[in-house]
Design an enzyme around this catalytic site. Structure first.
Site, PDB file in Angstrom:
ATOM      1  N   LYS A 106     -35.226  20.581  -1.271  1.00  0.00           N
ATOM      2  CA  LYS A 106     -35.164  21.031   0.031  1.00  0.00           C
ATOM      3  C   LYS A 106     -34.248  20.647   0.569  1.00  0.00           C
ATOM      4  CE  LYS A 106     -37.874  22.680   3.775  1.00  0.00           C
ATOM      5  NZ  LYS A 106     -38.762  22.188   5.115  1.00  0.00           N
ATOM      6  N   GLY A 167     -42.687  23.115  13.532  1.00  0.00           N
ATOM      7  CA  GLY A 167     -43.877  23.148  14.349  1.00  0.00           C
ATOM      8  C   GLY A 167     -43.388  23.694  16.394  1.00  0.00           C
ATOM      9  N   ALA A 193     -41.034  27.085   8.238  1.00  0.00           N
ATOM     10  CA  ALA A 193     -41.137  26.690  10.007  1.00  0.00           C
ATOM     11  C   ALA A 193     -41.682  27.905  10.950  1.00  0.00           C
ATOM     12  CB  ALA A 193     -39.895  25.659  10.287  1.00  0.00           C
ATOM     13  N   GLY A 194     -42.223  27.727  11.915  1.00  0.00           N
ATOM     14  CA  GLY A 194     -43.084  28.500  13.043  1.00  0.00           C
ATOM     15  C   GLY A 194     -43.972  29.214  12.928  1.00  0.00           C
ATOM     16  N   SER A 216     -47.049  22.061  10.039  1.00  0.00           N
ATOM     17  CA  SER A 216     -48.212  21.733  11.441  1.00  0.00           C
ATOM     18  C   SER A 216     -48.960  22.983  11.575  1.00  0.00           C
ATOM     19  CB  SER A 216     -46.808  21.827  11.765  1.00  0.00           C
ATOM     20  OG  SER A 216     -45.670  20.743  12.220  1.00  0.00           O
TER      21      SER A 216
END
Length: 265
Positions: A106, A167, A193-194, A216
């Protein structure tokens, strides 16, 4: 209804479309239980965290790598040269964990310390180098359709556009560009992400994304074990909805119980 198929990355088949991370958990035990609850197959590991942290080796030992496919990531790298070096170390980590044929990486190149936004120029540069070194490259990028297509053209195995900053839990902030990336792509699109809640994971899948990567939102939840299960359900529901096909949006109402052909007697 569309027929479902396996997620294929670099010639390897995966039945789960939820990828998960290993950072931010309160303990290794909570992490392992959460990973199991997601029913994921791909688990990403920050190579620098393993390399620098005194418990890094313990992290690798806690995870059963016969159940999970390791996705080493280059988190913490600010330029292409650093990312290439860490990717090579990551491939060695995968081999040490018993995955001799694992060439996955990644790719993260992030010089921005405040918002953790990826550098498109250095990402493209690193991807070109890693592909020549026979890596299966999964690049983390902004929701940029032009960059996504260029990465596909040079040989990346997926593209991983962000939903919102890492995050942040802000969900999918650029639906238009994400939709364009999905529409134009001939390789899997993984939203990374997010994502903060299962409904956002489902939304990504409903758009036609091939998968999502979540860390996260699970690790920092009040109950990570429950959130892990919930994210699994969200991804599955979104995929089923995409395959089923949503109704067309229209301006006017349409009665679900029409009155035509009903006897007036």
């Amino acid at each position: 209804m569309k027929e479902d198929s396996a997620l294929i990355i670099g010639g390897k088949n995966f039945s789960s479309r939820l990828m998960v991370g290993t950072g931010k958990y309160t303990s290794a035990e909570v992490m392992v239980e959460s990973l199991l609850n997601t029913e994921s197959e791909i688990v990403t590991v920050a190579v620098r965290r393993v390399q620098n942290h005194q418990n890094g080796e313990n992290l690798l030992e806690k995870i059963d790598w016969e159940k999970f496919w390791m996705l080493p990531n280059t988190a913490g790298c600010a330029n292409a040269d650093e990312a290439v070096r860490i990717a090579i170390l990551g491939r060695e980590l995968a081999k040490l964990s018993g995955q001799e044929e694992n060439n996955f990486v990644k790719l993260e190149v992030i010089p921005d310390k405040k918002y953790l936004l990826p550098d498109p120029i250095e990402t493209l540069k690193a991807a070109e180098i890693l592909i020549k070194k026979d890596f299966i490259v999964l690049p983390y990028i902004n929701a940029d359709p032009i960059l996504a297509k260029k990465l596909e053209e040079i040989g990346c195995s997926t593209v991983m556009p962000l939903g919102s900053p890492i995050g942040s839990g802000q969900g999918l902030l650029n639906l238009s560009n994400i939709s364009i990336i999905i529409e134009n792509s001939n390789i899997p699109v993984i939203i990374d992400a997010g994502i903060g809640v299962p409904s956002e994971a489902s939304q990504a899948m409903e758009l036609g994304a091939d998968g999502v990567l979540i860390n996260s939102a699970i690790a920092l939840a009040k109950d990570p074990l429950k959130m892990a299960k919930a994210m699994n359900h969200g991804v599955r529901a979104g995929r089923e909805a995409f395959l089923a096909g949503r109704i067309e949006k229209q301006r006017l109402a349409s009665a679900s119980s029409p009155f035509t052909n009903i006897s007036k007697k």
